[in-house]
Design an enzyme around this catalytic site. Structure first.
Site: not given
Ligand SMILES: Cc1ncc(COP(=O)(O)O)c(C=O)c1O
Lengths: 432, 316
Positions: A105, A127, A402
């Site tokens: 993020k 948000e 992620s």
């Molecule tokens: C670690 C992590 N991966 C994925 C996401 C999903 O969001 P996005 O699809 O925008 O990557 C989030 C959302 O809070 C997250 O915290």
């Protein structure tokens, strides 16, 4: 100097804009700017400021410096051998969990917060679902000395208490949202309402590749650092072991909530059709169960949160509550570029259930010593259980890790009912 | 059904109106029309007798009395369909010139807490757009003022633009206000709406650029909805200077009536806005009086507030 002809505005003539696909902010027929008129000043200003900043070397140099020295980039690309063995597919993890604040993020947030500073907006709002975007935003606000308000569904505040505390420590005001379904979509509504009301002083720092133009494009550009790095790292590592230069993975896999980590993970491969782009959505209790967040699999074309996209909407036009064990994937829409990639067939969108995610969570921890966030645990769980349905035995894949899972530990124990031998109430008593 | 419809419009007459043969006011079978509201049917038939024409006619009738038009919003089905219909009819009876019927949506980004809570209550009861349309069909037979539907574009989308427009027209609705369908995106809906004889009212804001105001003035039919403040419904009070400037900027561009809404809370606000706008729109405060007490008394509470607001616009 030449004289500009006097311009008469068209009177009572219907404006006919070009077809969507030719307009900025559209991906095929998805995207656009479906927001109240009161926000047009802000989104037009933002689009101009972004175009201006991304062409300004001073801005991009500053962003690059912050990414390296503050954010901890580049993040590692790591061949996860034991996980690969269990999956039967060679799997590299792109370690966004190692970035500052513990997820991808920050890539988006540092860019937008720097832009807000450049635009002279002293206040940022966001948000958050899992709290990772809220934490990243609160972090950047602390770094740049900006006022920060984060909207978070009341239900998510409960599920992700650790992140609420982190945001407060970082100096942000966290507003629990009690309206609607009390989750991410309602937090987004509340952030839009705040933005409409305070547009002069405030930048709405959207946390995913969604919302009205220019957000999907801007967030994608900021997150594309994930694939720019992974492509170079993959080629380098393969060359080291095989001597073959310029190798590309056979597939890139990422979890999809609003779609920011996935679009960033795909971006640099989109023009290489030999690389499969696989997005994994959260199917909750299962596709068709009525308790799912698998938007592309189950949804329909609809306008939600400022863009024409794919969303979980019933026949009457009401947005349906999404369900996922992971607060970050618990969103009934998906960004417009993913809708387009799904529509054209360039992207493949599949899903993993809560149970698949819990398997991914546990096995990544046990086999690799990495506690994953529940969101990417969906991608791992899918790979372990279903990877072979679409990938060959000799496939080499890059999977975006992620974020890290500290925030999810309590919730996983609660949902999975694992006996960890430490009762939460007992632990509280010890602290007392 | 609790009340007998006050006025009956037969299918044939409705078609005749749609074809421009009869002016809406001529259909009235009772002879209790206030004299000042009688307009020569020929004049109206000469104009467009479709939804936009009916709305324009309502504004013109108010202007002929040297006052601004009063537009009153209430959500369909709040707290139930019979009550909401009775409240809307009471508003018309008490002096509203145009009605706005809200079709509740799950994610209403333009609405503040009062309207959100009302919408949420309706949605939780599981009532659908079909129920709202059935209510509108009865309402538009009962009242002689045009009724617009205010909802979000997702609702129109899910039903399909063509079907939704036809259903609204069949229910006697004169037009729509879709706050999240701004002018650059509204073309396809505007065309379908026009084809079904519906007005498409667009919103303008004090932050709209000149280019956007040109486009809004060129496309909005019925009237133009000038937002009275930067914000959602029912929280802050109307920003008079900014709204007056906006109305002035729109005036140089079009003859379409301009109504100011969002933030008009009482008769005093209404009077102030009536001093510079062609219409005054009030929503949250009306919803609040519906919510404030037993449903049975709601129509009387609405009538009292609307009568007060009407005095406000008459003094403006
Ligand atoms: C670690 C992590 N991966 C994925 C996401 C999903 O969001 P996005 O699809 O925008 O990557 C989030 C959302 O809070 C997250 O915290």
């Amino acid at each position: 100097m030449t004289h500009a002809p006097t311009h008469h505005p068209p009177r009572s003539s219907k404006m006919s804009p070009p077809p969507p696909s030719e307009r900025p902010g559209y991906f095929g027929r998805f995207g656009g700017q479906f927001v109240p008129e009161a926000l047009f000043g802000a989104i037009e200003e933002l689009a101009d400021a972004w175009a201006d900043a991304s062409a300004d070397e001073a801005f991009t140099d500053e962003l690059d410096r912050l990414r390296r020295h503050y954010g901890g980039r580049p993040t590692a690309l790591y061949l996860a051998e034991r996980l690969s063995e269990e999956a039967g597919i060679a799997t590299w993890l792109k370690r966004e969990d190692l970035a500052h604040t513990g997820s991808h993020k920050l890539n988006n947030v540092v860019g937008q917060a720097l832009l807000a500073k450049r635009m002279g907006k002293p206040r940022i709002i966001a948000e958050t679902g899992a709290g990772q975007h809220g934490v990243a935003t609160a972090t950047a606000a602390a770094l740049f000395g900006q006022e920060c308000t984060v909207y978070m569904g009341a239900e998510d505040c409960r599920r992700q208490r650790l992140n609420v505390v982190r945001m407060q420590l970082l100096g942000a005001e966290v507003v629990p949202v009690e309206s609607g379904t009390r989750t991410l979509k309602d937090a987004i509504n509340e952030a839009f309402r705040d933005w409409v009301s305070n547009v002069d002083t405030t930048h709405y720092l959207i946390g995913s590749a969604m919302g009205p133009h220019p957000f999907p494009t801007m967030v994608r550009t900021l997150q594309s650092v994930i694939s720019l790095e992974s492509r170079a790292q993959f080629a380098e590592q393969v060359e080291e072991t095989t001597g073959v230069a310029g190798a590309l993975p056979d597939a890139v896999i990422a979890c999809v909530g609003g779609g920011s980590n996935a679009i960033g993970s795909f971006a640099d491969y989109i023009d290489h059709p030999e690389v499969a782009l696989i997005g994994i959505e959260a199917a909750g209790h299962g596709v068709g169960s009525g308790h799912s967040a698998a938007t592309i699999t189950e949804g329909r074309e609809a306008v939600l949160h400022g863009a024409r996209q794919i969303a979980l909407v019933d026949d009457d036009g009401q947005v349906q509550p999404a369900h996922s064990v992971s607060a970050g994937l618990d969103y009934p829409g998906v960004g417009p570029e993913h809708a387009h990639l799904a529509d054209t067939g360039r992207g493949t969108y599949l899903s993993a259930t809560d149970d698949d995610a819990l398997l991914g969570f546990r096995r990544t921890s046990e086999l690799e010593g990495i506690i994953p966030a529940l969101e990417p645990a969906h991608a791992v769980g899918w790979l372990l259980r279903h990877g072979h349905e679409v990938l060959d035995d000799d496939a080499r894949v890059v999977l975006t890790m992620s974020g890290r899972g500290d925030k999810d530990v309590d919730e996983v124990v609660r949902v999975a009912g694992w006996d960890v031998g430490v009762d939460l109430d007992e632990a509280d008593k010890v602290v007392d | 059904m609790a009340d007998e419809p006050i006025r009956i419009v037969t299918e044939d007459l409705r078609d005749a109106i749609a074809d421009g043969e009869v002016a809406p006011s001529a259909v009235d079978e009772t002879d209790d029309i206030p004299p000042e509201r009688v307009v020569d049917p020929a004049d109206v038939a000469a104009e467009r007798p479709d939804g936009a024409g009916r709305v324009a006619h309502a504004f013109a009738a108010a202007r002929a009395q040297d006052r601004a038009a009063l537009v009153i919003y209430l959500p369909a089905g709040f707290p139930d369909h019979d009550t909401s219909r009775a409240c809307l009819a009471a508003a018309a009876e008490a002096g509203a010139d145009v009605l706005e019927v809200g079709f509740p949506f799950s994610d209403p980004v333009m609405d503040g807490p009062i309207i959100q809570a009302a919408n949420q209550q309706v949605l939780e009861r599981g009532v659908t757009v079909a129920d709202h349309l059935a209510m509108c069909t009865v309402l538009t037979d009962e009242v002689d003022v045009p009724a617009l539907v205010m909802t979000y574009v997702t609702i129109a989308d899910a039903h399909g633009y063509g079907r939704f427009a036809d259903e609204l027209a069949a229910a006697g609705i004169a037009g729509t206000i879709l706050p999240d369908l701004p002018v650059d995106e509204s073309g396809p809906w505007d065309d379908v709406a026009a084809g079904a004889g519906l007005a498409s009212v667009l919103m303008a804001s004090s932050v709209s650029s000149d280019r956007r105001l040109d486009a809004i003035a060129g496309s909005s039919t019925g009237f133009i909805y000038a937002t009275g403040l930067l914000g959602v419904t029912g929280v802050k009070s109307v920003a008079r200077r900014a709204s007056e400037d906006l109305v002035d900027r729109l005036r140089t561009r079009t003859d379409t009536p301009i109504a100011v809404g969002v933030g008009v809370k009482d008769a005093q606000d209404a009077r102030a806005v009536a001093g510079f706008a062609d219409g005054v729109i009030v929503g949250s405060e009306v919803v609040a009086v519906v919510a404030d007490g037993a449903p049975a008394g709601a129509p009387d509470r609405v009538a009292a507030l609307v009568a007060e607001l009407r005095r406000g616009v008459e003094q403006g």
